[in-house]
Design a protein around this motif. Structure first.
Motif, mmCIF file in Angstrom:
data_model
loop_
_atom_site.group_PDB
_atom_site.id
_atom_site.type_symbol
_atom_site.label_atom_id
_atom_site.label_comp_id
_atom_site.label_asym_id
_atom_site.label_seq_id
_atom_site.Cartn_x
_atom_site.Cartn_y
_atom_site.Cartn_z
ATOM 1 N N ILE A 142 -14.333 39.954 39.422
ATOM 2 C CA ILE A 142 -15.279 41.020 39.085
ATOM 3 C C ILE A 142 -15.768 40.854 37.655
ATOM 4 C CG2 ILE A 142 -15.522 43.509 38.750
ATOM 5 C CD1 ILE A 142 -13.617 43.925 41.067
ATOM 6 N N ARG A 143 -14.878 40.470 36.753
ATOM 7 C CA ARG A 143 -15.294 40.264 35.359
ATOM 8 C C ARG A 143 -16.312 39.129 35.270
ATOM 9 N NH1 ARG A 143 -9.594 40.466 34.350
ATOM 10 N NH2 ARG A 143 -9.601 38.353 33.468
ATOM 11 N N ASP A 144 -16.063 38.074 35.993
ATOM 12 C CA ASP A 144 -17.013 36.952 35.994
ATOM 13 C C ASP A 144 -18.376 37.391 36.523
ATOM 14 O OD1 ASP A 144 -15.023 35.331 35.020
ATOM 15 O OD2 ASP A 144 -14.514 34.453 36.966
ATOM 16 N N ASP A 145 -18.360 38.227 37.554
ATOM 17 C CA ASP A 145 -19.609 38.706 38.140
ATOM 18 C C ASP A 145 -20.378 39.579 37.155
ATOM 19 O OD1 ASP A 145 -21.527 39.070 40.155
ATOM 20 O OD2 ASP A 145 -20.579 40.919 40.841
ATOM 21 N N LEU A 146 -19.675 40.461 36.471
ATOM 22 C CA LEU A 146 -20.336 41.331 35.498
ATOM 23 C C LEU A 146 -20.919 40.531 34.340
ATOM 24 C CD1 LEU A 146 -17.796 44.307 35.336
ATOM 25 C CD2 LEU A 146 -20.095 44.364 36.307
ATOM 26 N N THR A 172 -22.283 37.768 34.387
ATOM 27 C CA THR A 172 -23.517 37.052 34.720
ATOM 28 C C THR A 172 -24.754 37.837 34.261
ATOM 29 O OG1 THR A 172 -23.601 38.055 36.924
ATOM 30 C CG2 THR A 172 -22.457 35.933 36.716
ATOM 31 N N ILE A 173 -24.570 39.138 34.018
ATOM 32 C CA ILE A 173 -25.676 39.951 33.490
ATOM 33 C C ILE A 173 -25.835 39.636 32.008
ATOM 34 C CG2 ILE A 173 -26.572 42.288 33.196
ATOM 35 C CD1 ILE A 173 -24.704 43.214 35.398
ATOM 36 N N GLU A 174 -27.049 39.455 31.582
ATOM 37 C CA GLU A 174 -27.328 39.065 30.197
ATOM 38 C C GLU A 174 -26.762 40.087 29.210
ATOM 39 O OE1 GLU A 174 -31.153 37.985 27.313
ATOM 40 O OE2 GLU A 174 -31.444 38.581 29.406
ATOM 41 N N GLY A 175 -26.048 39.584 28.205
ATOM 42 C CA GLY A 175 -25.551 40.432 27.141
ATOM 43 C C GLY A 175 -24.310 41.218 27.475
ATOM 44 N N VAL A 176 -23.594 40.878 28.554
ATOM 45 C CA VAL A 176 -22.401 41.614 28.971
ATOM 46 C C VAL A 176 -21.160 40.772 28.717
ATOM 47 C CG1 VAL A 176 -21.166 42.675 30.902
ATOM 48 C CG2 VAL A 176 -23.652 42.931 30.702
ATOM 49 N N ILE A 177 -20.142 41.384 28.167
ATOM 50 C CA ILE A 177 -18.855 40.724 27.981
ATOM 51 C C ILE A 177 -17.764 41.724 28.344
ATOM 52 C CG2 ILE A 177 -18.650 41.387 25.548
ATOM 53 C CD1 ILE A 177 -17.289 38.664 25.072
ATOM 54 N N THR A 178 -16.687 41.245 28.934
ATOM 55 C CA THR A 178 -15.562 42.112 29.284
ATOM 56 C C THR A 178 -14.417 41.863 28.308
ATOM 57 O OG1 THR A 178 -14.694 40.478 30.857
ATOM 58 C CG2 THR A 178 -16.208 42.135 31.722
ATOM 59 N N ARG A 179 -13.699 42.941 27.956
ATOM 60 C CA ARG A 179 -12.617 42.833 26.968
ATOM 61 C C ARG A 179 -11.419 43.662 27.423
ATOM 62 N NH1 ARG A 179 -14.186 44.491 21.328
ATOM 63 N NH2 ARG A 179 -12.470 43.106 20.747
ATOM 64 N N ASP A 180 -10.236 43.113 27.198
ATOM 65 C CA ASP A 180 -8.990 43.740 27.628
ATOM 66 C C ASP A 180 -8.422 44.593 26.491
ATOM 67 O OD1 ASP A 180 -6.598 44.482 28.701
ATOM 68 O OD2 ASP A 180 -5.853 42.456 29.071
ATOM 69 N N ILE A 181 -8.388 45.917 26.700
ATOM 70 C CA ILE A 181 -7.889 46.814 25.656
ATOM 71 C C ILE A 181 -6.393 46.638 25.453
ATOM 72 C CG2 ILE A 181 -7.856 49.215 24.855
ATOM 73 C CD1 ILE A 181 -9.993 49.860 26.896
ATOM 74 N N ARG A 182 -5.674 46.272 26.495
ATOM 75 C CA ARG A 182 -4.215 46.164 26.389
ATOM 76 C C ARG A 182 -3.792 45.154 25.322
ATOM 77 N NH1 ARG A 182 -1.355 49.164 29.479
ATOM 78 N NH2 ARG A 182 -2.012 49.842 31.557
ATOM 79 N N LYS A 183 -4.611 44.150 25.076
ATOM 80 C CA LYS A 183 -4.280 43.154 24.063
ATOM 81 C C LYS A 183 -4.431 43.708 22.650
ATOM 82 C CE LYS A 183 -5.632 39.240 26.970
ATOM 83 N NZ LYS A 183 -6.568 38.082 27.135
ATOM 84 N N MET A 184 -5.062 44.843 22.530
ATOM 85 C CA MET A 184 -5.337 45.404 21.209
ATOM 86 C C MET A 184 -4.445 46.586 20.872
ATOM 87 S SD MET A 184 -9.478 45.550 21.639
ATOM 88 C CE MET A 184 -10.294 44.456 22.798
ATOM 89 N N VAL A 185 -3.662 47.063 21.824
ATOM 90 C CA VAL A 185 -2.904 48.308 21.642
ATOM 91 C C VAL A 185 -1.431 48.088 21.963
ATOM 92 C CG1 VAL A 185 -2.616 50.687 22.434
ATOM 93 C CG2 VAL A 185 -4.911 49.727 22.175
ATOM 94 N N ASN A 186 -0.586 48.604 21.117
ATOM 95 C CA ASN A 186 0.840 48.630 21.387
ATOM 96 C C ASN A 186 1.198 50.015 21.924
ATOM 97 O OD1 ASN A 186 3.611 48.476 21.452
ATOM 98 N ND2 ASN A 186 3.890 48.392 19.242
ATOM 99 N N ASP A 187 1.381 50.125 23.230
ATOM 100 C CA ASP A 187 1.668 51.426 23.836
ATOM 101 C C ASP A 187 3.142 51.562 24.218
ATOM 102 O OD1 ASP A 187 1.648 49.614 25.877
ATOM 103 O OD2 ASP A 187 0.403 50.796 27.235
#
Length: 761
Positions: free
Chosen positions: A289-293, A295-310
Motif C-alpha cells: 500500500i505504501r508503494d502504491d501511495l 506512485t502519486i507525485e509528491g507523496v512519501i510515507t513515513r513510520d512514526i514508530r521510528k521517531m517515538v519511544n513509547d
C-alpha cells in the motif's frame, strides 16, 4: 647654529638639500615614499571607520575572531517570517556588496547580542528550590495532572525560549540558522565579563551549567519520547525553522482507499504541496500500500514508530494524528483525517485570515448536546484563564463538542511547545492509570486535545474558523414548524428542571421521590406514606443546595450524603427509560470501529449535575426527541423530497441525513467534509451518498438547529436553512467519485450495482 648639531647632520644644510632633490633619481624616491605613507594612513582611517560603524559591528568584537568557526550550521535554510523582515532585508541589501553577515535572534529577528542573551539566561538560573520543584516527576492524575502539566510547560517555555535566544541565531548572508556551541568559551575568554554578569567568571560558568542541567531535566520529564530521533528539543525545533509547507495524513490499511482518493483529488484541484502519509509500523500500513501511495507525485510515507519511544505506553489509533503533525518534516502543516475531502484546493487554508494572524487554525464540531464544562476548565487551566477559553462552547455550556480535528492547520515553529503538549495529551497522558483519569476520559479521542493543549501551554494565539458546520446529502423528511412550536410552548410552561417528554416522570419527580423514599426508609416508613417530619427533613436537605445562576444548575453541598444518594437514585430511574449513550460515541481505545460504545456512566441532567463533575453534564433533550423524528426519517425516508421545490417550502422544518460532517467557508458555501462518500464508510459495498443539498446548523432566525446522531456516523439535522449545491461544487463531488471509481475504491459498490442491473434484466 650648525655647530650645535651632531657632525652626522651638519652636512644637511640648505645647499646640500637643494642639490640632493635636484637629482631625478633621488626625487623619484621621495615621491614614492610620500605616496606609500599616504596610502598607509588612508587604510588605517578606513579600517577605523568600518570597525566603529554601528551597522558593521553587530557581533561583539570579543568573539568576532572565532564566530564563524564555532557555529554549527543547520542544514535547513531560513526564511523571514516575522514583523522585522523588512528591516532585516533592508540592512542585508546594504551589506551584501561587502559580504559582511548580520546576525539576528531566532525568535524576534532583532540584532543578536550575545551579552544581552547571556545576561538573560544567567538571571533566570533557578535556585535550589525551583530546581527541585520543577524536576520532580508529575505523580498526580486526572484534572490535577492536566493543571500541573500546564504549569510546568509554561515554566519550561520561559526557560527554553531564553536558551534558544542565546544559542540559535540567523545569518543574513547565507539565510541559514546557526547553533552556537562556544558559549562556555566566550564566558571563559571574555575580557569584560561585567557586560553579562555581576558575579565572577567562575560563578557565571556554574550558573550556565546549572541552567543547562535544569532545562535538560525538565525536558526529560515533560517530553522524553523524542530522544530516539532528535538529540535534544532545540535541535528538533531547529529542524522546523524553514521546513516549508505540506499536507500530513495519518492512516492505516483500512483507510488506504480514502487517502489515495483524497490526494488524487487535491492534485486534480491544483494542489502541489508535498504530502506525507504517516503510519505506525508495517502492520498499520503495509509495504504494498505504501508503494502504491508513493506512485502519486509528491507523496512519501513515513513510520512514526521510528521517531517515538513509547516505552511504558503505546502509540496507537487516533493518538498517532498529533504525533504525525508534530514529527512531519514540514514547518507549516495541514493535518487531515484520512476520510476528509475538499471542494477546492486545500492549499488555500494557508491564506485564511485566521491562520495568517495566529499560525493555528481550528474547526468547530457539531453544536450538539449542551454541556457545561466551566468548572472543569477552571480546574485544569492555570490562572489567568484566557478570554478565548471563557468564550468557548464548554465555558458557555453551548455544546460538549467543541473542536473537530479532521482538519488542523498549524505553524509548528511558532507553536512548538503547544503542539508538543498536544502530542503528549495523545500519548503517555491519554489513558487512565493508578494515579487517576487520562485525558481521553474527559473528551472523545484527539479532538479537543488541540485547543486544550494550546490553552494549557498558555498559548492563545489560535483561531477557530468562523464558517460554521452543517450536513450535506439528500432530504429525508419534513416536519411542520407549527408542531415544533407547540412542543416548545408546552416545554416553556413546565418547570425548568423537567426537560423530558410530558408523559414521562421528570428528573425532579425522580429526585424528590428518591428523597422521600430515602427518608421514609430511615424512619421505618415507605416513601408513599411519608410523614410531615419526612417532608421537613426533605426541605432541610433541599435548603442545603446552592443555586449558581452562572452555571444554571443546582449543586448540593459536598457533605450532603443524602442528597447524593437521592441523585444517584434519580439517575438510576432515568437510566431505565433513556439511552445510555449515543451510538456515534466510539471508544477512543478502538480503531474507529462501528457501533463500539464506550462504557461510561449515565450522564446527569444539567439541572441536577454536581459542580464536582461538570464534565458529565449532558442534556438528553435531543435523544428524547430523536424518537419522534429521527427514526421516522431513517426508516420511512420519503424519496420525493428532491428538486428546486424543496428550497421554497414554507412552515416546514427540513430533515437532512448523512454521515458526512460539512464545514463551510465564511461566505457560507461548502469547503470540506469528512465521512467519505458512502452512506456507511465501514461497509465497502454501501451505496454512494447522494449529494443534492446542504443545510447549515444555524436556522434562518439564527437559532441552533437540532441534531440527532445514530449508528455508523449517520446524523440528521432538522432546520430550515437549506441550500442547493452550485455547479462548481457538484463538479468537485463528481471529480472525487470518478477518482474513487477509477482507483478501485468503489469496486464493491460497482459490482453490487452490476449484479442488481442483471437481476432487473
Amino acid at each position: 647654529m650648525t655647530g650645535l648639531l651632531s657632525p652626522r647632520f651638519e652636512k644637511y644644510d640648505a645647499e646640500y638639500l637643494t642639490n640632493y632633490v635636484s637629482s631625478p633619481s633621488r626625487c623619484l624616491k621621495v615621491v614614492k615614499g610620500l605616496v606609500f605613507t599616504g596610502c598607509a594612513v588612508l587604510c588605517v582611517l578606513l579600517y577605523t571607520t568600518v570597525a566603529t560603524h554601528s551597522d558593521w559591528n553587530i557581533v561583539s568584537s570579543d568573539i568576532g575572531h572565532y564566530t564563524n568557526s564555532n557555529l554549527t550550521i543547520l542544514t535547513i535554510p531560513t526564511a523571514s517570517v516575522d514583523a522585522g523582515t523588512k528591516h532585516k532585508e533592508g540592512v542585508t541589501k546594504s551589506l551584501l556588496p561587502a559580504q559582511v553577515p548580520q546576525y539576528y535572534t531566532i525568535h524576534t529577528n532583532e540584532h543578536y547580542d550575545i551579552d544581552v542573551a547571556l545576561r538573560t539566561v544567567l538571571s533566570l538560573c533557578p535556585d535550589e528550590v525551583y530546581y527541585n520543584a520543577f524536576t520532580q516527576p508529575i505523580k498526580t492524575g486526572g484534572e490535577e495532572k492536566l493543571h500541573e502539566t500546564g504549569v510546568r510547560v509554561r515554566m519550561f517555555k520561559k526557560y527554553f525560549d531564553a536558551w534558544e535566544s542565546l544559542h540559535v541565531v540567523t545569518d543574513s548572508l547565507s539565510d541559514t540558522a546557526f547553533v552556537r556551541d562556544d558559549v562556555l568559551r566566550y564566558i571563559r575568554d571574555s575580557q569584560h565579563i561585567s557586560a553579562f554578569t555581576s558575579g565572577t567568571r567562575v560563578e557565571a560558568m556554574r550558573q550556565y551549567e546549572t541552567y543547562r542541567s535544569f532545562l535538560s531535566n525538565m525536558s526529560s520529564i515533560l517530553f522524553p519520547w523524542t530522544a530516539p530521533y532528535f538529540s535534544d528539543h532545540m535541535t528538533l525545533h531547529g529542524h522546523m525553522y524553514n521546513a516549508g509547507r505540506g499536507i500530513v495524513i495519518s492512516g492505516s490499511n483500512s483507510q488506504a482507499s480514502y487517502i489515495k482518493t483524497a490526494i488524487s483529488s487535491f492534485r486534480a484541484m491544483g494542489c502541489t504541496l508535498p504530502v506525507e502519509v504517516m503510519y505506525l509500523g508495517d502492520d498499520d500500513l503495509g509495504q504494498d500500500i505504501r508503494d502504491d501511495l508513493e506512485t502519486i507525485e509528491g507523496v512519501i510515507t513515513r513510520d512514526i514508530r521510528k521517531m517515538v519511544n513509547d516505552q511504558g505506553w503505546a502509540l496507537e489509533g487516533w493518538a498517532g494524528k498529533a504525533f504525525a503533525a508534530f514529527l512531519s518534516s514540514f514547518r507549516e502543516v495541514i493535518l487531515l483525517d484520512a476520510d476528509v475531502l475538499f471542494f477546492e484546493n486545500p492549499e488555500s487554508l494557508f491564506d485564511e485570515s485566521g491562520y495568517v494572524d495566529t499560525g493555528a487554525l481550528f474547526f468547530s464540531d457539531r453544536t450538539v448536546w449542551p454541556q457545561d464544562k466551566k468548572s472543569f476548565l477552571r480546574k485544569i487551566l492555570p490562572r489567568p484563564i484566557s478570554s478565548k477559553a471563557r468564550d468557548s462552547r464548554w465555558w458557555k455550556g453551548v455544546s460538549g463538542e467543541n473542536q473537530e480535528a479532521g482538519v488542523v492547520v498549524v505553524d509548528k515553529w511558532r507553536h512548538f511547545l503547544s503542539v508538543f503538549l498536544t502530542a503528549r495529551l495523545n500519548g503517555p497522558d491519554r489513558d487512565d492509570s493508578d494515579a487517576g483519569k487520562g485525558s481521553y476520559s474527559f473528551w472523545w479521542g484527539d479532538k479537543e486535545t488541540w485547543w486544550i493543549g494550546f490553552e494549557l501551554a498558555g498559548d492563545t494565539d489560535y483561531h477557530f474558523h468562523q464558517g460554521g458546520t452543517g450536513n450535506i446529502g439528500s432530504v429525508s423528511n419534513t416536519e411542520p414548524i407549527e408542531k415544533a412550536e407547540k412542543e416548545d410552548n408546552h416545554k416553556s410552561e413546565s418547570t425548568e428542571i423537567a426537560t423530558e417528554a410530558p408523559q414521562q416522570n421528570t428528573d425532579k419527580d425522580d429526585f424528590e421521590e428518591s428523597l422521600r423514599s430515602l427518608r421514609g426508609s430511615e424512619h421505618g416508613t415507605s416513601g408513599e406514606s411519608a410523614t410531615p417530619a419526612d417532608e421537613s427533613d426533605t426541605s432541610k436537605l433541599e435548603s442545603t443546595m446552592e443555586h449558581d445562576d452562572s452555571i444554571g444548575f443546582l449543586a448540593p453541598a459536598p457533605d450532603a450524603d443524602d442528597v447524593m444518594k437521592a441523585i444517584k437514585a434519580a439517575e438510576a430511574a432515568r437510566a431505565s427509560r433513556l439511552p445510555t449513550q449515543p451510538a456515534h460515541f466510539i471508544s477512543p481505545k478502538g480503531d474507529d470501529l462501528p457501533n463500539v460504545v464506550k462504557d461510561e456512566p449515565q450522564p446527569v441532567d444539567p439541572s441536577l449535575e454536581l459542580e464536582l463533575e461538570p464534565e458529565r453534564s449532558l442534556s438528553r433533550r435531543h435523544l428524547t426527541k430523536r424518537d419522534s423524528w429521527f427514526d421516522t426519517a431513517m426508516e420511512r425516508k420519503r424519496t420525493n423530497l428532491t428538486g428546486a421545490a424543496m428550497l421554497e417550502l414554507k412552515d416546514q422544518n427540513i430533515i437532512l441525513c448523512s454521515p458526512q460532517l460539512l464545514h463551510l467557508t465564511t461566505s457560507g458555501r461548502p469547503m470540506w467534509f469528512n465521512g467519505w462518500i458512502q452512506d456507511n464508510k465501514h461497509e465497502a459495498s454501501s451505496d454512494i451518498s447522494v449529494f443534492e443539498f446542504f443545510m447549515i446548523e444555524k436556522k434562518k432566525n439564527d437559532e441552533w438547529a437540532e441534531w440527532a446522531v445514530g449508528a455508523d456516523n449517520m446524523c440528521c439535522l432538522k432546520g430550515d436553512n437549506l441550500h442547493a449545491l452550485h455547479e462548481k461544487e457538484l463538479d468537485a463531488l463528481k471529480l472525487i467519485v470518478d477518482i474513487a471509481k477509477e482507483n478501485g475504491s468503489l469496486n464493491e459498490v460497482l459490482n453490487k450495482e452490476k449484479k442488481s442491473n442483471k437481476n432487473i434484466e
